[in-house]
Design a protein around this motif. Structure first.
Motif, short mmCIF file in Angstrom:
data_model
loop_
_atom_site.label_atom_id
_atom_site.label_comp_id
_atom_site.label_asym_id
_atom_site.label_seq_id
_atom_site.Cartn_x
_atom_site.Cartn_y
_atom_site.Cartn_z
N GLY A 57 2.30 -4.77 4.81
CA GLY A 57 3.10 -5.80 4.16
C GLY A 57 2.33 -6.84 3.38
N ARG A 58 1.01 -6.73 3.31
CA ARG A 58 0.24 -7.71 2.53
C ARG A 58 0.44 -7.52 1.03
N LEU A 59 0.78 -6.30 0.62
CA LEU A 59 1.09 -6.00 -0.77
C LEU A 59 2.38 -5.20 -0.84
N HIS A 60 3.01 -5.22 -1.99
CA HIS A 60 4.25 -4.47 -2.19
C HIS A 60 4.15 -3.66 -3.48
N GLU A 61 4.78 -2.50 -3.47
CA GLU A 61 4.78 -1.64 -4.66
C GLU A 61 5.41 -2.38 -5.84
N ARG A 62 4.85 -2.14 -7.02
CA ARG A 62 5.38 -2.73 -8.24
C ARG A 62 6.54 -1.89 -8.77
N ALA A 63 7.42 -2.53 -9.52
CA ALA A 63 8.57 -1.82 -10.08
C ALA A 63 8.15 -0.74 -11.06
N ASP A 64 7.00 -0.96 -11.76
CA ASP A 64 6.56 0.03 -12.74
C ASP A 64 5.78 1.18 -12.11
N GLY A 65 5.53 1.12 -10.81
CA GLY A 65 4.89 2.23 -10.10
C GLY A 65 3.37 2.23 -10.14
N THR A 66 2.75 1.40 -10.97
CA THR A 66 1.29 1.41 -11.04
C THR A 66 0.69 0.52 -9.95
N ARG A 67 -0.45 0.94 -9.45
CA ARG A 67 -1.12 0.16 -8.41
C ARG A 67 -2.40 -0.51 -8.89
N ASN A 68 -2.78 -0.30 -10.13
CA ASN A 68 -4.02 -0.91 -10.60
C ASN A 68 -4.05 -2.42 -10.41
N PRO A 69 -2.95 -3.14 -10.74
CA PRO A 69 -2.97 -4.59 -10.53
C PRO A 69 -3.02 -4.99 -9.05
N LEU A 70 -2.78 -4.03 -8.15
CA LEU A 70 -2.80 -4.34 -6.72
C LEU A 70 -4.20 -4.26 -6.12
N GLN A 71 -5.19 -3.93 -6.92
CA GLN A 71 -6.55 -3.76 -6.41
C GLN A 71 -7.24 -5.07 -6.05
N THR A 72 -6.78 -6.18 -6.63
CA THR A 72 -7.52 -7.44 -6.52
C THR A 72 -7.71 -7.89 -5.09
N LEU A 73 -6.64 -7.96 -4.30
CA LEU A 73 -6.76 -8.46 -2.93
C LEU A 73 -7.66 -7.57 -2.07
N PRO A 74 -7.48 -6.23 -2.06
CA PRO A 74 -8.42 -5.40 -1.29
C PRO A 74 -9.86 -5.55 -1.75
N LEU A 75 -10.08 -5.71 -3.06
CA LEU A 75 -11.44 -5.90 -3.58
C LEU A 75 -12.05 -7.18 -3.03
N LEU A 76 -11.33 -8.28 -3.13
CA LEU A 76 -11.87 -9.56 -2.66
C LEU A 76 -12.10 -9.55 -1.16
N ASP A 77 -11.19 -8.94 -0.42
CA ASP A 77 -11.37 -8.85 1.03
C ASP A 77 -12.59 -8.01 1.39
N ALA A 78 -12.81 -6.92 0.66
CA ALA A 78 -13.96 -6.05 0.93
C ALA A 78 -15.27 -6.78 0.61
N ILE A 79 -15.27 -7.56 -0.46
CA ILE A 79 -16.47 -8.33 -0.81
C ILE A 79 -16.77 -9.35 0.29
#
Length: 333
Positions: free
Chosen positions: A132-154
Motif C-alpha cells: 500500500g505504499r504505492l498505487h497503480e497509475r491509471a495509465d498503467g505505467t510504473r516508471n514514475p513509481l520508481q522514485t520511492l523504492p530508489l530513494l529507500d534503497a539508497i
C-alpha cells in the motif's frame, strides 16, 4: 591481457570471476596507427568517464551503480570494469525493478552480474504496491513509481554516491545536470543549485543524509555510445537489434504485446520487424521499425536519426512538457 572486452559476451563462463577478454576484440585506438598519439573522440570520452568513476570511488565511501541492463548502464559498467581492471568493480549494482521489465533484459542483467561476480541490490515496485505504499497509475505505467523504492534503497544501503548512465542529449532536463549532481536530504534535485565544474574538478561535498548522483557519460551522445559498443564488442540484450515481434500502434509508437501491455479493442496486433532504442518498461516503451540486426547497422541508423531515443519511444516522457524534470525534482534518476 587488456580489459577492452570485459563485458563482451562469454556464454560459457563457468565462474563469477572477471570475464576473460576476448582475443578477437580490437585494442582501444589510443594511439593512431600512423604513429600519432592524438586521442580519438571515443578515447577522450572513455578517459573522461574512467577519470570520473575513479574520482567518485576515491572520494565517496559507499557508491553504487544503477544498472537496468540497458545500453547506457551496460556501458558505464564496462567503463568501471576497465577503470579497476584486473581487480573487480569495487561497488554493487542497484536495480529498481518495476515488474514491467522486458524478460530478456532481466535475464541479461542476471547473466551479467553472475559473470562478473558482482553484488546486485534490487528494489521492487511490486513490494510497495502490495503493502500500500504505492498505487497503480491509471495509465498503467510504473516508471514514475520508481522514485520511492530508489530513494529507500539508497538510504538503506547508505549510498553516498549513485552512478547512472544518463546523458545530456537525452532530454532537456538532463541537459541541465552537472556530472556530479547533489541531492538533498529528501533525495530531491534543485536545478537552480548546480555547482560549477571547471577544469574537470568535481565537487562532491555533501552533508549527512544527502547524496550525489554521478553521470560518467554525461557528455556522450547516443551515437557515441553505439560506436563505443561496436569498438569494445560489448554484449547487449537482444531487444536492441532487429527482430520479429507482435506489436500494436498507440500514440505513434509500436508497443509490444504482453501481460502488462495489452492492446485495446480498437488496436490491431501485427507482426513487425522492430528493435528498441531504449529498454524501459513494456508498459511505456515503444519499438521502432528497423532491419538493423547488427551493431554496425545500428550505428548507421542512429547516425541518420533526428530525434533522441527517449523522444521517439518513451510514453512516460510525454505525460507533460516537463515530465522528466518534474520526476527528477522528486528524486527520480
Amino acid at each position: 591481457m587488456n580489459a577492452s572486452s570485459v563485458l563482451a559476451a562469454t556464454p560459457n563462463a563457468a565462474t563469477p570471476a572477471p570475464a576473460t577478454p576476448n582475443a578477437a576484440t580490437p585494442a582501444p585506438a589510443t594511439a593512431n596507427r600512423a604513429g600519432s598519439h592524438r586521442l580519438s573522440q571515443l578515447d577522450v570520452l572513455e578517459s573522461e568517464a574512467i577519470h570520473i568513476i575513479r574520482e567518485v570511488v576515491a572520494e565517496f565511501e559507499r557508491p553504487v551503480l544503477l544498472f537496468s541492463g540497458g545500453k547506457d548502464s551496460v556501458v558505464v559498467l564496462h567503463l568501471a570494469a576497465k577503470a579497476f581492471w584486473p581487480g573487480r568493480v569495487p561497488f554493487p549494482l542497484l536495480h529498481v525493478d518495476t515488474g514491467h521489465n522486458f524478460p530478456e533484459v532481466i535475464a541479461f542483467r542476471d547473466e551479467t552480474v553472475e559473470r562478473l561476480g558482482l553484488r546486485l541490490e534490487v528494489a521492487r515496485v511490486q513490494d510497495y504496491i502490495d503493502d500500500g505504499r504505492l498505487h497503480e497509475r491509471a495509465d498503467g505505467t510504473r516508471n514514475p513509481l520508481q522514485t520511492l523504492p530508489l530513494l529507500d534503497a539508497i538510504a538503506a544501503g547508505r549510498h553516498d554516491a549513485v552512478f547512472g548512465g544518463a546523458r545530456r542529449d537525452e532530454d532537456k532536463a538532463r541537459a541541465k545536470e552537472r556530472i556530479l549532481s547533489l541531492r538533498d536530504e529528501f533525495g530531491q534535485w534543485d536545478p537552480r543549485n548546480q555547482r560549477p565544474e571547471l577544469w574537470n574538478l568535481y565537487n562532491g561535498r555533501h552533508t549527512v543524509g544527502q547524496h550525489v548522483r554521478a553521470f560518467p557519460i554525461s557528455n556522450w551522445t547516443e551515437l557515441n555510445v553505439w560506436r563505443y559498443i561496436e569498438r569494445e564488442q560489448i554484449a547487449l540484450p537482444p531487444l536492441y537489434y532487429a527482430h520479429d515481434r507482435e506489436v500494436y500502434r498507440r500514440d505513434g509508437m509500436w508497443r509490444a504485446t504482453g501481460p502488462v501491455s495489452e492492446p485495446r479493442t480498437s488496436e490491431t496486433v501485427e507482426t513487425r520487424t522492430v528493435r528498441y532504442r531504449t529498454v524501459g518498461d513494456m508498459s511505456c516503451t515503444g519499438a521502432v521499425e528497423s532491419d538493423a540486426a547488427s551493431v554496425d547497422a545500428v550505428v548507421r541508423e542512429v547516425a541518420l536519426s533526428t530525434i533522441t531515443e527517449r523522444g521517439a519511444t518513451r510514453a512516460d516522457d510525454r505525460i507533460s512538457e516537463a515530465a522528466m524534470e518534474d520526476r527528477k525534482k522528486d528524486g527520480y534518476f
